[in-house]
Enzyme design. Sequence first.
Site, PDB file in Angstrom:
ATOM      1  N   CYS A 156      18.194  -0.978   1.630  1.00 24.51           N
ATOM      2  CA  CYS A 156      18.628   0.086   0.731  1.00 24.51           C
ATOM      3  C   CYS A 156      17.534   1.072   0.322  1.00 24.51           C
ATOM      4  O   CYS A 156      17.806   2.272   0.199  1.00 24.51           O
ATOM      5  CB  CYS A 156      19.358  -0.481  -0.479  1.00 24.51           C
ATOM      6  SG  CYS A 156      18.725  -1.975  -1.203  1.00 24.51           S
ATOM      7  N   ARG A 189       3.166  -0.864   4.362  1.00 23.85           N
ATOM      8  CA  ARG A 189       3.731  -1.511   5.538  1.00 23.85           C
ATOM      9  C   ARG A 189       4.352  -2.857   5.168  1.00 23.85           C
ATOM     10  O   ARG A 189       4.284  -3.822   5.917  1.00 23.85           O
ATOM     11  CB  ARG A 189       2.683  -1.672   6.646  1.00 23.85           C
ATOM     12  CG  ARG A 189       3.336  -1.820   8.057  1.00 23.85           C
ATOM     13  CD  ARG A 189       2.307  -2.012   9.157  1.00 23.85           C
ATOM     14  NE  ARG A 189       1.340  -0.954   9.183  1.00 23.85           N
ATOM     15  CZ  ARG A 189       0.035  -1.142   9.390  1.00 23.85           C
ATOM     16  NH1 ARG A 189      -0.450  -2.363   9.568  1.00 23.85           N
ATOM     17  NH2 ARG A 189      -0.791  -0.109   9.400  1.00 23.85           N
ATOM     18  N   SER A 190       4.962  -2.915   4.009  1.00 22.12           N
ATOM     19  CA  SER A 190       5.629  -4.145   3.596  1.00 22.12           C
ATOM     20  C   SER A 190       6.858  -4.376   4.454  1.00 22.12           C
ATOM     21  O   SER A 190       7.443  -3.444   5.014  1.00 22.12           O
ATOM     22  CB  SER A 190       6.036  -4.058   2.119  1.00 22.12           C
ATOM     23  OG  SER A 190       7.110  -3.144   1.961  1.00 22.12           O
ATOM     24  N   ASP A 212      -1.951   0.997   6.063  1.00 16.49           N
ATOM     25  CA  ASP A 212      -2.065   0.028   4.980  1.00 16.49           C
ATOM     26  C   ASP A 212      -3.546  -0.185   4.687  1.00 16.49           C
ATOM     27  O   ASP A 212      -4.400   0.534   5.199  1.00 16.49           O
ATOM     28  CB  ASP A 212      -1.305  -1.265   5.277  1.00 16.49           C
ATOM     29  CG  ASP A 212      -1.973  -2.142   6.332  1.00 16.49           C
ATOM     30  OD1 ASP A 212      -3.050  -1.760   6.847  1.00 16.49           O
ATOM     31  OD2 ASP A 212      -1.418  -3.203   6.643  1.00 16.49           O
ATOM     32  N   VAL A 213      -3.853  -1.153   3.860  1.00 15.61           N
ATOM     33  CA  VAL A 213      -5.216  -1.289   3.368  1.00 15.61           C
ATOM     34  C   VAL A 213      -6.204  -1.626   4.478  1.00 15.61           C
ATOM     35  O   VAL A 213      -7.404  -1.342   4.355  1.00 15.61           O
ATOM     36  CB  VAL A 213      -5.265  -2.354   2.241  1.00 15.61           C
ATOM     37  CG1 VAL A 213      -4.995  -3.744   2.800  1.00 15.61           C
ATOM     38  CG2 VAL A 213      -6.602  -2.316   1.499  1.00 15.61           C
ATOM     39  N   PHE A 273       7.557   6.251  -3.754  1.00 16.80           N
ATOM     40  CA  PHE A 273       8.532   5.210  -4.119  1.00 16.80           C
ATOM     41  C   PHE A 273       7.880   4.036  -4.836  1.00 16.80           C
ATOM     42  O   PHE A 273       8.552   3.052  -5.146  1.00 16.80           O
ATOM     43  CB  PHE A 273       9.338   4.743  -2.895  1.00 16.80           C
ATOM     44  CG  PHE A 273       8.584   3.951  -1.863  1.00 16.80           C
ATOM     45  CD1 PHE A 273       8.410   2.577  -2.006  1.00 16.80           C
ATOM     46  CD2 PHE A 273       8.068   4.564  -0.734  1.00 16.80           C
ATOM     47  CE1 PHE A 273       7.739   1.838  -1.043  1.00 16.80           C
ATOM     48  CE2 PHE A 273       7.406   3.835   0.240  1.00 16.80           C
ATOM     49  CZ  PHE A 273       7.229   2.470   0.077  1.00 16.80           C
TER      50      PHE A 273
END
Length: 312
Positions: A156, A189-190, A212-213, A273
């Site tokens: 979602c 990048r979860s 990402d990190v 977000f």
Amino acid sequence: MDEHDRPWTGTDMTARVIDPATLAQAFRTEVSADVVRLSAERGRPLRIRGLLSQAEGPAHTYATWAQRGGASVGIDVVLSHVAEGEAAAAVAAANADEDVDGIFCYYPLAGPLDDPWLRELVDPRKDVEGMHSFWSRMLYENRRELDTGSRAILPCTPLAILKLLGEAGLGGSAAQAPLEGVVVVVINRSEVVGRPLAAMLANDGAEVISLDVSSTQLFEPAIGRHAHGVRDSDEDRRSALARADVVITGVPSRSFPLVGADEIAPGAICVNFSQFRNFDDSVHDKASVFIPRVGPMTVTMAMRNLVRLAAL
């Protein structure tokens, strides 16, 4: 109050600011009509079982928003507070309950090690978040419909972001590759948002630079092939941001170095977000569109997912 907590300000803002609540209202009108029809067929309201283990914090806030969002379209979102050790049993009970049409897990729920497995326990036919591997596999393989012809369920928050980008004017008329030629940077990048979002954008034809990190990955557009490709890249943040048409950030940390106007391309679309500010105020003077939050659209897309699941 530090620079990450100050409200959005600026005296000469040029960016058009999109309020996700306004777009969400348009989708709620559509969802409400479907809810009325499906509820009449069942002889009861559509119902989501929300599972929550946190008494406060982001998960609790999200659950409250979802409950209000459900009520606004005629969906009952019933919250159950469960202990971490009882989460799996609570999911199983909701799966078996014929009066429950959808399940919403508010993570962290069973703990960082068990939450990924908990997603797999949710019946995909009740998975309003679209996080079960059944739906993830369809997404990463760019399979958009079930064998029955019904549309696949998408996660979602990434779906909400795509709808907001459409409201910002992004996208062409090509059905298979509406984002062909668009360069997007996603800083996150979860498995919940960043990775599926990058895949969805690349499946629609965009070139996506995922930061990402610790690393950079390039999601190559699915043009001329069935699905996108992924490979490692040595491109750094400054180079990626300088050529991006769209910059999307979701870093849940106050220590994240804010993205500033000196880093982005003129006219870029910027989307935040994260619950924290990831952009400096200066981007308003250089971006064409700024979307400061996504939450209301995320909740609305979850309710839209429920309608599609209930119709299966």
